[in-house]
Scaffold this active site. Structure first.
Site: not given
Length: 359
Positions: A271-272
């Site tokens: 996600h990051e």
């Protein structure tokens, strides 16, 4: 011999100059493509999510999964030039995607172009990763954690997540193989007595007890530490300062890690890193009219939590809850879209913010 050398030198310089002018012209041609920037935004609600979203998350037993937007708001206030840099990166991204669409619109194979206008980067991408660990004895990071995290990133960015078979049929044609490979390039460890580092980037600076970044123009730096505040991780978007460029992951949520529970399967990094590659949250961090700038992700007005049923409807469309840029449990996210892939790949094209990784 000297008489021959000088004319050859002049000819070489002339040809190099012509090549540079040709490259500059191609970038200029791409920059001349008109795109609509009226929907562009950078600031969001003061918290990582709106108060309503945070309340909903807590009711579902969720932590505040991602601190990226809160960190971005802070950096925008501290650095007056950041908004313009992000605007320029977004405009360049849209122009390259538009150029790709222009080439595809006829459905015919174009004639060879000796001087093509740049579009998104189309080759395989390899990203060397430096893992910087602020060691906390209560939250150890082993080599197994590190290796599993690299494996998970490679699964997710190459459409190898075994759960992808569960994508609903309406989204099947949108599933992307991003063809991005992550390779472990180094591990730095430093003992730390801090119980929480927060989100002020101090873990990225040796002057503040952290570990300095390793050449962010050529390496993805991951910092692993105890963040605190219920935040699993956060990233810096393209356009920020090089000294702090990279991704921060909470110790318990790095790699396959039983301490992370439902968030212990390495998808916080997926996600990051998506944010680091210029992806926004899939719901756009706003109401139905605020977008994530991707055409093949449905509109939504809030994150999803846990493992929501299909269909989950917001803004009169079915949410793509299984997208890596939502907030669901790790095992319930398992796809990027072709549109998201285009956004990421635009960074590696000529003039892109992460072009140095493929030069």
């Amino acid at each position: 011999m000297k008489k021959l050398f000088f004319p050859l030198l002049v000819l070489g310089l002339f040809l190099a100059s012509c090549q540079k002018e040709s490259n500059d012209l191609k970038v200029q041609q791409a920059n001349d493509i008109v795109v609509d920037m009226s929907d562009f935004y950078v600031y969001t609600a003061e918290t990582a999510d709106s108060p309503t979203d945070v309340k909903a998350g807590h009711e579902h037993g969720a932590t505040c999964r991602c601190g990226s937007m809160k960190v971005l708001n802070k950096k925008l206030k501290e650095n007056p030039g950041l908004e313009q840099r992000m605007f320029d990166i977004e405009k360049h991204t849209r122009q390259l995607i538009a150029a790709k669409a222009d080439k595809a619109v006829t459905g015919k194979k174009p004639a060879p172009d000796p001087d093509p206008v740049p579009t998104i980067y189309e080759g395989a991408i390899t990203i060397p990763v430096i893992v910087n660990i602020l060691e906390d004895p209560a939250h150890p990071i082993t080599q197994a954690h590190i290796d599993s995290q690299i494996d998970i990133l490679n699964e997710d960015y190459n459409d190898l997540n075994p759960n992808t078979g569960g994508v609903p049929s309406e989204f099947n044609n949108a599933v992307a193989d991003c063809n991005i490979t992550f390779v472990l390039a180094g591990v730095n460890r430093k003992a730390s007595t801090k119980t929480t580092w927060g989100t002020d980037d101090s873990m990225k600076l040796s002057s503040q007890g952290g570990i300095d970044a390793t050449d962010p123009t050529s390496f993805l730096n991951l910092w692993v530490c105890e963040i605190g505040g219920g935040i699993l991780g956060y990233a810096q978007f393209p356009g920020g300062a090089l000294a702090t460029d990279g991704v921060v992951i909470g110790s318990d949520f790095f790699g396959e890690n039983e301490r992370g529970g439902v968030y212990g399967h390495g998808r916080t990094a997926t996600h990051e890193v998506g944010h680091w590659l210029n992806l926004r949250h899939i719901w756009g961090d706003g109401r139905c009219r605020q977008d994530d700038f991707v055409t093949d992700t449905p509109s939504s007005d809030q994150p999803n939590y846990q493992c929501p049923p299909y269909p989950t409807v917001h803004c009169r469309t079915n949410d793509m809850t299984m997208n890596y840029m939502d907030y669901v449990y790790d095992n319930c996210m398992y796809m990027f879209t072709n549109g998201q892939n285009d956004r990421m790949r635009a960074l590696f094209a000529e003039g892109g913010a992460r072009e140095g990784f493929v030069q």
